[in-house]
Motif scaffolding. Structure first.
Motif, PDB file in Angstrom:
ATOM      1  N   ALA A 116     104.837 -63.560  25.306  1.00 35.61           N
ATOM      2  CA  ALA A 116     103.638 -63.979  24.575  1.00 35.61           C
ATOM      3  C   ALA A 116     102.453 -63.184  25.097  1.00 35.61           C
ATOM      4  CB  ALA A 116     103.390 -65.474  24.753  1.00 35.61           C
ATOM      5  N   PRO A 117     101.516 -62.815  24.215  1.00 39.54           N
ATOM      6  CA  PRO A 117     100.331 -62.087  24.660  1.00 39.54           C
ATOM      7  C   PRO A 117      99.299 -63.027  25.269  1.00 39.54           C
ATOM      8  CG  PRO A 117     100.215 -62.426  22.296  1.00 39.54           C
ATOM      9  CD  PRO A 117     101.545 -62.980  22.737  1.00 39.54           C
ATOM     10  N   PHE A 118      98.298 -62.444  25.912  1.00 40.40           N
ATOM     11  CA  PHE A 118      97.158 -63.205  26.427  1.00 40.40           C
ATOM     12  C   PHE A 118      96.486 -63.926  25.263  1.00 40.40           C
ATOM     13  CE2 PHE A 118      92.759 -63.707  27.706  1.00 40.40           C
ATOM     14  CZ  PHE A 118      92.894 -64.199  28.989  1.00 40.40           C
ATOM     15  N   PRO A 119      96.055 -65.174  25.429  1.00 41.62           N
ATOM     16  CA  PRO A 119      95.822 -65.909  26.690  1.00 41.62           C
ATOM     17  C   PRO A 119      96.939 -66.845  27.116  1.00 41.62           C
ATOM     18  CG  PRO A 119      94.723 -67.057  24.925  1.00 41.62           C
ATOM     19  CD  PRO A 119      95.390 -65.865  24.296  1.00 41.62           C
ATOM     20  N   ALA A 120      98.184 -66.601  26.664  1.00 36.06           N
ATOM     21  CA  ALA A 120      99.281 -67.510  27.000  1.00 36.06           C
ATOM     22  C   ALA A 120      99.412 -67.703  28.507  1.00 36.06           C
ATOM     23  CB  ALA A 120     100.588 -66.970  26.425  1.00 36.06           C
ATOM     24  N   GLN A 121      99.244 -66.621  29.260  1.00 35.81           N
ATOM     25  CA  GLN A 121      99.429 -66.692  30.706  1.00 35.81           C
ATOM     26  C   GLN A 121      98.391 -67.611  31.350  1.00 35.81           C
ATOM     27  OE1 GLN A 121      99.133 -63.863  28.852  1.00 35.81           O
ATOM     28  NE2 GLN A 121     101.338 -63.524  28.742  1.00 35.81           N
ATOM     29  N   GLY A 187      99.887 -48.259  25.480  1.00 38.45           N
ATOM     30  CA  GLY A 187     101.023 -47.914  26.334  1.00 38.45           C
ATOM     31  C   GLY A 187     100.922 -48.400  27.758  1.00 38.45           C
ATOM     32  N   THR A 188      99.827 -49.029  28.124  1.00 43.07           N
ATOM     33  CA  THR A 188      99.661 -49.542  29.482  1.00 43.07           C
ATOM     34  C   THR A 188     100.079 -51.009  29.549  1.00 43.07           C
ATOM     35  OG1 THR A 188      97.377 -50.209  29.045  1.00 43.07           O
ATOM     36  CG2 THR A 188      97.740 -47.969  29.903  1.00 43.07           C
ATOM     37  N   PRO A 189     100.383 -51.512  30.755  1.00 40.01           N
ATOM     38  CA  PRO A 189     100.680 -52.943  30.880  1.00 40.01           C
ATOM     39  C   PRO A 189      99.536 -53.821  30.393  1.00 40.01           C
ATOM     40  CG  PRO A 189     101.363 -51.775  32.857  1.00 40.01           C
ATOM     41  CD  PRO A 189     100.609 -50.787  32.022  1.00 40.01           C
ATOM     42  N   GLU A 190      98.289 -53.364  30.602  1.00 34.98           N
ATOM     43  CA  GLU A 190      97.140 -54.127  30.129  1.00 34.98           C
ATOM     44  C   GLU A 190      97.156 -54.249  28.598  1.00 34.98           C
ATOM     45  OE1 GLU A 190      95.939 -52.303  34.081  1.00 34.98           O
ATOM     46  OE2 GLU A 190      97.086 -51.683  32.323  1.00 34.98           O
ATOM     47  N   ALA A 191      97.471 -53.150  27.917  1.00 32.56           N
ATOM     48  CA  ALA A 191      97.526 -53.183  26.460  1.00 32.56           C
ATOM     49  C   ALA A 191      98.669 -54.067  25.972  1.00 32.56           C
ATOM     50  CB  ALA A 191      97.668 -51.771  25.909  1.00 32.56           C
ATOM     51  N   THR A 192      99.784 -54.037  26.683  1.00 29.28           N
ATOM     52  CA  THR A 192     100.899 -54.922  26.321  1.00 29.28           C
ATOM     53  C   THR A 192     100.491 -56.376  26.463  1.00 29.28           C
ATOM     54  OG1 THR A 192     102.506 -53.254  27.040  1.00 29.28           O
ATOM     55  CG2 THR A 192     103.296 -55.519  26.826  1.00 29.28           C
ATOM     56  N   LEU A 193      99.753 -56.685  27.520  1.00 32.71           N
ATOM     57  CA  LEU A 193      99.260 -58.048  27.717  1.00 32.71           C
ATOM     58  C   LEU A 193      98.370 -58.474  26.551  1.00 32.71           C
ATOM     59  CD1 LEU A 193      98.882 -60.519  29.691  1.00 32.71           C
ATOM     60  CD2 LEU A 193      96.819 -59.340  30.474  1.00 32.71           C
ATOM     61  N   LEU A 194      97.514 -57.570  26.093  1.00 35.37           N
ATOM     62  CA  LEU A 194      96.567 -57.884  25.024  1.00 35.37           C
ATOM     63  C   LEU A 194      97.210 -57.842  23.643  1.00 35.37           C
ATOM     64  CD1 LEU A 194      93.538 -55.737  26.272  1.00 35.37           C
ATOM     65  CD2 LEU A 194      93.812 -58.221  26.476  1.00 35.37           C
ATOM     66  N   GLY A 195      98.403 -57.246  23.537  1.00 40.61           N
ATOM     67  CA  GLY A 195      99.030 -57.071  22.230  1.00 40.61           C
ATOM     68  C   GLY A 195      98.585 -55.821  21.520  1.00 40.61           C
ATOM     69  N   GLY A 196      97.921 -54.919  22.243  1.00 36.60           N
ATOM     70  CA  GLY A 196      97.446 -53.666  21.679  1.00 36.60           C
ATOM     71  C   GLY A 196      96.339 -53.100  22.538  1.00 36.60           C
ATOM     72  N   PRO A 197      95.916 -51.872  22.309  1.00 38.42           N
ATOM     73  CA  PRO A 197      94.849 -51.270  23.117  1.00 38.42           C
ATOM     74  C   PRO A 197      93.553 -52.047  22.993  1.00 38.42           C
ATOM     75  CG  PRO A 197      95.348 -49.905  21.202  1.00 38.42           C
ATOM     76  CD  PRO A 197      96.415 -50.949  21.261  1.00 38.42           C
ATOM     77  N   ALA A 198      92.764 -51.978  24.044  1.00 40.31           N
ATOM     78  CA  ALA A 198      91.518 -52.748  24.086  1.00 40.31           C
ATOM     79  C   ALA A 198      90.579 -52.369  22.949  1.00 40.31           C
ATOM     80  CB  ALA A 198      90.833 -52.540  25.430  1.00 40.31           C
TER      81      ALA A 198
END
Length: 294
Positions: A116-121, A187-198
Motif C-alpha cells: 500500500a502507498p503512503f499514508p498507509a504506513q 524509480g526511487t524507494p521514495e517514489a514507490t512509497l508515494l505511488g509515483g514521483p514527487a
C-alpha cells in the motif's frame, strides 16, 4: 459466494483485539520477557499487523515509559525486531538493554510500499499507538511518556509519528532517515512509497515529509547521521533539525564521522556510542532514572 447463515456469521467475525489473549512470553534475556507477534490491527485485504512487546519480568512498580521502534528497509522490506546489522550479534540484544534501562519497547509491523502507498504506513503505526494506549493499564505502560525511534525508512516514519496529531511523544530518535520527499524522482524507494514521483504528487510528497510537519509544539528530536552516508545524504537530517530549531523546538544533530548508512564504517565503540547517546536522550526526555541497560 453465498452469504453465511445467521448462526455462522458471529463465528466468522474477527476477534476483538482489545481483549484478545496475549501470547505466552519468551525470555530472551535475564529479567526480560518478550510477547512476540501480538496482533494490533486487521486491515481488509491485508495480513494481520503485529508487534513485538519487550517488557521486564514481573509487574513493575509503576507504569513504564514506552519506546516504539520502527524498522527500516526502504519501506519495501525489513524485520520489525531488527535495529540493523551492527546490532544483530549483541548479547543481550538492544531491545533487552532498553528494557533493563527502564522502558517497555514495542516493535510494530506496518504495510510495506509494495502492499500500500503512503499514508498507509503512518496509519498503521498510529493504530499501533492506539492499541498500546488501549491496553496500557493491563500491560503497565505510560503512553504519556513515549519515544519514537527509527532507522532509515523507519526513522522517517518515527519522525512523522512524533510530529503527528496522535498521542504526544516525549521525544524522537532519528537514525539516518530521509526527511524531505518533495524532490523524489521516479524509480526511487521514495517514489514507490508515494505511488509515483514527487513531481506528480506534490501534496502527498509534502505530507510525507517530516520537514513540512514541523511546528513549535514538536517534541525534542535527536538526529544522528553518518557523514559518509551514500544512500541518505546527511543534509536530510540537518534540514529537519534546522526546521525544528527555527520553529522553536528542541533538536540536536549529531554527525557520526566516517559512517555510511546502517553505521557501516566506524568501529564497534562508535556504534555503541550511537546507541548509548540515543538511550541517554530517551531517559532524559521521559524522566527515567535508569542506567545504560547493559
Amino acid at each position: 459466494m453465498p452469504q453465511p447463515s445467521a448462526a455462522l456469521a458471529p463465528f466468522l467475525a474477527l476477534p476483538d483485539l482489545a481483549t484478545l489473549p496475549l501470547p505466552p512470553a519468551a525470555q530472551p534475556a535475564d529479567g526480560v520477557r518478550l510477547l512476540r507477534g501480538v496482533p494490533y490491527c486487521f486491515r481488509d485485504g491485508s495480513r494481520p499487523l503485529e508487534l513485538d512487546l519487550w517488557l521486564p519480568e514481573g509487574r513493575p512498580a509503576g507504569p513504564l515509559p514506552v519506546i516504539v521502534f520502527v524498522h527500516g528497509g526502504a519501506w519495501r522490506k525489513g524485520m520489525r525486531d531488527d535495529l540493523g546489522p551492527r546490532f544483530r550479534a549483541w548479547r543481550p540484544g538492544p531491545f533487552a538493554r532498553l528494557v533493563r534501562a527502564g522502558f517497555a519497547v514495542a516493535c510494530p509491523d506496518y504495510r510495506l510500499s509494495g502492499e500500500a502507498p503512503f499514508p498507509a504506513q503512518e496509519d498503521d503505526l498510529t493504530e499501533a499507538l492506539r492499541w498500546l494506549d488501549g491496553r496500557g493499564d493491563e500491560l503497565g505502560l505510560a503512553m504519556g511518556r513515549l519515544v519514537t525511534w527509527g532507522e532509515s525508512a523507519g526513522a522517517h516514519l518515527a519522525a512523522l509519528l512524533a510530529l503527528s496529531t496522535g498521542p504526544q511523544a516525549s521525544g524522537c530518535v532519528v537514525w539516518y532517515g530521509p526527511t524531505d520527499l518533495t524532490a523524489a524522482p521516479a524509480g526511487t524507494p521514495e517514489a514507490t512509497l508515494l505511488g509515483g514521483p514527487a513531481a506528480e504528487r506534490p501534496e502527498l510528497a509534502r505530507a510525507a515529509s517530516p520537514v513540512a510537519r514541523v511546528t513549535a509544539g514538536a517534541p525534542p528530536f535527536l538526529v544522528l547521521h553518518g557523514t559518509d552516508d551514500s544512500l541518505i545524504p546527511p543534509a536530510q537530517g540537518e534540514a529537519l533539525v534546522a526546521a525544528l530549531q527555527q520553529a522553536g523546538a528542541e533538536a540536536e544533530f549529531v554527525p557520526v564521522p566516517g559512517a555510511d548508512h546502517l553505521w557501516v564504517g566506524p568501529d564497534d565503540s562508535a556504534v555503541e556510542d550511537c546507541f548509548a547517546r540515543s538511550l541517554a536522550f530517551a531517559l532524559d526526555v521521559t524522566g527515567v532514572e535508569g542506567d545504560d541497560g547493559l
